[in-house]
Design an enzyme around this catalytic site. Sequence first.
Site, PDB file in Angstrom:
ATOM      1  N   PRO A   1     -51.685 -63.152 -43.892  1.00  0.00           N
ATOM      2  CA  PRO A   1     -50.391 -61.962 -44.085  1.00  0.00           C
ATOM      3  C   PRO A   1     -50.928 -61.836 -42.430  1.00  0.00           C
ATOM      4  O   PRO A   1     -51.569 -61.436 -41.831  1.00  0.00           O
ATOM      5  CB  PRO A   1     -50.643 -61.103 -44.179  1.00  0.00           C
ATOM      6  CG  PRO A   1     -51.271 -61.112 -45.792  1.00  0.00           C
ATOM      7  CD  PRO A   1     -51.899 -62.167 -45.318  1.00  0.00           C
TER       8      PRO A   1
ATOM      9  N   CYS B   1     -49.256 -59.423 -39.530  1.00  0.00           N
ATOM     10  CA  CYS B   1     -47.404 -59.028 -38.611  1.00  0.00           C
ATOM     11  C   CYS B   1     -46.816 -59.530 -37.842  1.00  0.00           C
ATOM     12  O   CYS B   1     -47.428 -60.018 -36.126  1.00  0.00           O
ATOM     13  CB  CYS B   1     -48.358 -57.754 -38.132  1.00  0.00           C
ATOM     14  SG  CYS B   1     -48.361 -56.507 -40.182  1.00  0.00           S
TER      15      CYS B   1
ATOM     16  N   ALA C   1     -48.443 -57.268 -43.640  1.00  0.00           N
ATOM     17  CA  ALA C   1     -47.790 -56.609 -44.484  1.00  0.00           C
ATOM     18  C   ALA C   1     -46.373 -56.225 -44.377  1.00  0.00           C
ATOM     19  O   ALA C   1     -46.095 -55.806 -43.196  1.00  0.00           O
ATOM     20  CB  ALA C   1     -48.716 -55.561 -43.906  1.00  0.00           C
TER      21      ALA C   1
ATOM     22  N   GLN D   1     -47.287 -59.205 -48.667  1.00  0.00           N
ATOM     23  CA  GLN D   1     -48.238 -58.296 -49.066  1.00  0.00           C
ATOM     24  C   GLN D   1     -47.500 -56.837 -48.824  1.00  0.00           C
ATOM     25  O   GLN D   1     -46.677 -56.973 -47.749  1.00  0.00           O
ATOM     26  CB  GLN D   1     -48.912 -58.476 -47.982  1.00  0.00           C
ATOM     27  CG  GLN D   1     -50.421 -57.117 -47.939  1.00  0.00           C
ATOM     28  CD  GLN D   1     -51.044 -57.741 -46.115  1.00  0.00           C
ATOM     29  OE1 GLN D   1     -50.875 -57.183 -45.505  1.00  0.00           O
ATOM     30  NE2 GLN D   1     -52.447 -57.835 -46.500  1.00  0.00           N
TER      31      GLN D   1
ATOM     32  N   TYR E   1     -55.778 -49.229 -43.534  1.00  0.00           N
ATOM     33  CA  TYR E   1     -54.630 -48.799 -44.253  1.00  0.00           C
ATOM     34  C   TYR E   1     -54.794 -47.516 -45.320  1.00  0.00           C
ATOM     35  O   TYR E   1     -55.581 -47.636 -45.882  1.00  0.00           O
ATOM     36  CB  TYR E   1     -53.255 -49.692 -44.369  1.00  0.00           C
ATOM     37  CG  TYR E   1     -53.717 -50.503 -42.931  1.00  0.00           C
ATOM     38  CD1 TYR E   1     -53.187 -49.683 -42.304  1.00  0.00           C
ATOM     39  CD2 TYR E   1     -54.139 -51.871 -42.810  1.00  0.00           C
ATOM     40  CE1 TYR E   1     -52.903 -50.224 -40.857  1.00  0.00           C
ATOM     41  CE2 TYR E   1     -54.059 -52.925 -41.864  1.00  0.00           C
ATOM     42  CZ  TYR E   1     -53.366 -51.685 -41.296  1.00  0.00           C
ATOM     43  OH  TYR E   1     -52.933 -52.705 -39.324  1.00  0.00           O
TER      44      TYR E   1
ATOM     45  N   ARG F   1     -56.012 -57.255 -51.050  1.00  0.00           N
ATOM     46  CA  ARG F   1     -56.970 -57.004 -50.105  1.00  0.00           C
ATOM     47  C   ARG F   1     -58.003 -56.492 -49.753  1.00  0.00           C
ATOM     48  O   ARG F   1     -57.301 -55.040 -49.866  1.00  0.00           O
ATOM     49  CB  ARG F   1     -55.922 -57.346 -48.898  1.00  0.00           C
ATOM     50  CG  ARG F   1     -57.183 -57.665 -47.318  1.00  0.00           C
ATOM     51  CD  ARG F   1     -56.055 -58.546 -46.337  1.00  0.00           C
ATOM     52  NE  ARG F   1     -56.324 -59.858 -46.673  1.00  0.00           N
ATOM     53  CZ  ARG F   1     -56.037 -60.372 -45.693  1.00  0.00           C
ATOM     54  NH1 ARG F   1     -55.488 -59.958 -44.627  1.00  0.00           N
ATOM     55  NH2 ARG F   1     -56.468 -61.593 -45.258  1.00  0.00           N
TER      56      ARG F   1
ATOM     57  N   ARG G   1     -55.173 -67.238 -37.759  1.00  0.00           N
ATOM     58  CA  ARG G   1     -54.617 -67.372 -35.755  1.00  0.00           C
ATOM     59  C   ARG G   1     -54.772 -68.990 -35.971  1.00  0.00           C
ATOM     60  O   ARG G   1     -54.800 -69.624 -34.994  1.00  0.00           O
ATOM     61  CB  ARG G   1     -56.064 -66.595 -34.803  1.00  0.00           C
ATOM     62  CG  ARG G   1     -55.706 -65.114 -34.946  1.00  0.00           C
ATOM     63  CD  ARG G   1     -57.230 -65.138 -34.026  1.00  0.00           C
ATOM     64  NE  ARG G   1     -56.780 -63.537 -33.563  1.00  0.00           N
ATOM     65  CZ  ARG G   1     -57.114 -62.578 -34.372  1.00  0.00           C
ATOM     66  NH1 ARG G   1     -57.862 -62.170 -35.983  1.00  0.00           N
ATOM     67  NH2 ARG G   1     -56.845 -61.107 -33.980  1.00  0.00           N
TER      68      ARG G   1
END
Length: 359
Positions: free
Chosen positions: A23, A25, A57, A99, A181, A228, A322
């Site tokens: 995932p 963002c 997410a 996610q 988070y 995760r 990436r």
Amino acid sequence: MSSLLTPLTLRRTSFRNRLWVAPMCQYSAVDGIPNDWHHVHLAQFASGGAGLVIAEATAVVPEGRITPEDTGLWTDGQRDAWAPIVAAIRARGAVPGIQLAHAGRKASTWSPFSGRRGSVSAEDGGWTTTAPSAIAFDGFAAPEALDAAGIDAIVDAFAAAAVRAVEAGFEVLEVHAAHGYLLHQFLSPLSNLREDEYGGSLENRARLLLRVVDVVRAAAGDRPVFVRFSATDWADGGWGVEETVAVGSWVAAHGADLLDISSGGLVAHQSITTGPGYQVPLAAEIRRRTGVPVGAVGEITGGQQAEQIVAAGEADAILAAREWLRDPHFGLRAATELGEPTAAPWPPQYERARPRVAG
């Protein structure tokens, strides 16, 4: 066939290979609704040979967004906007996943594209954040500590979002309990100072996560559920591998099928030394000690590197991020590197560009 390119089946779902998209963002939604950017962004990875594409997410409630530009699944309109994106991923041969997340005290922050840092004020469209304890992340506004009713509401929100995810067609549901988070905030003693049934002992700090896994598992039916984890806070007195092993075993007992192992993100004073595959030893140890399938992530950038990790039994799958942004056809490239060019099928529209392997 290479280990990386060998199919994997979890519950009813078969993945054509073990090179997956983590995932990422995009901070590009309006009112939580994904759009054409998300459609092209995610579908291209399926065309590029990924076995699984996990969408970013996605907040289960508006106040759970990291930024006001995050995607969501708290409305049926958001569900309906995800459906064609899911169909596009599946049509290109990859498994679509999502996610589900709540940012807790790290919510209501400025998008990295804004040029600003810290919390977004109410005047600028932000909101008051919530957390296990009223302890701010460095540089962010202080959150309000959740009460019992607030915790129950979050569990209900994860349940409703999971139902919408299934209705949209997602085949994998991942619970985000990492990177500082909300669920990670409950797990770590650095951010959870509660004295009720959600604080103190490891069993109490894991209680919310286990409740969330239960409701997501119920909604998922026979689809795989991932969790995760940040395997370590990289900070003294914080969450670590021992706790991840214990709670990883618990979430598996509650129906999780794979542990997606990352690290860090809880506190600003973390101390991390990064490098190629730097989180793989964390995944390998958790896999060895729990017996639960794991995914490894973190500076994995080539087919040979990914192959060695899976072949050595250090992980069951690779979740890259990436590198897929640098090369949306990473899966096709990896298959060619490994001498298995047919293991990640090239779209017929691109076939004329496929490298030919001698012999």
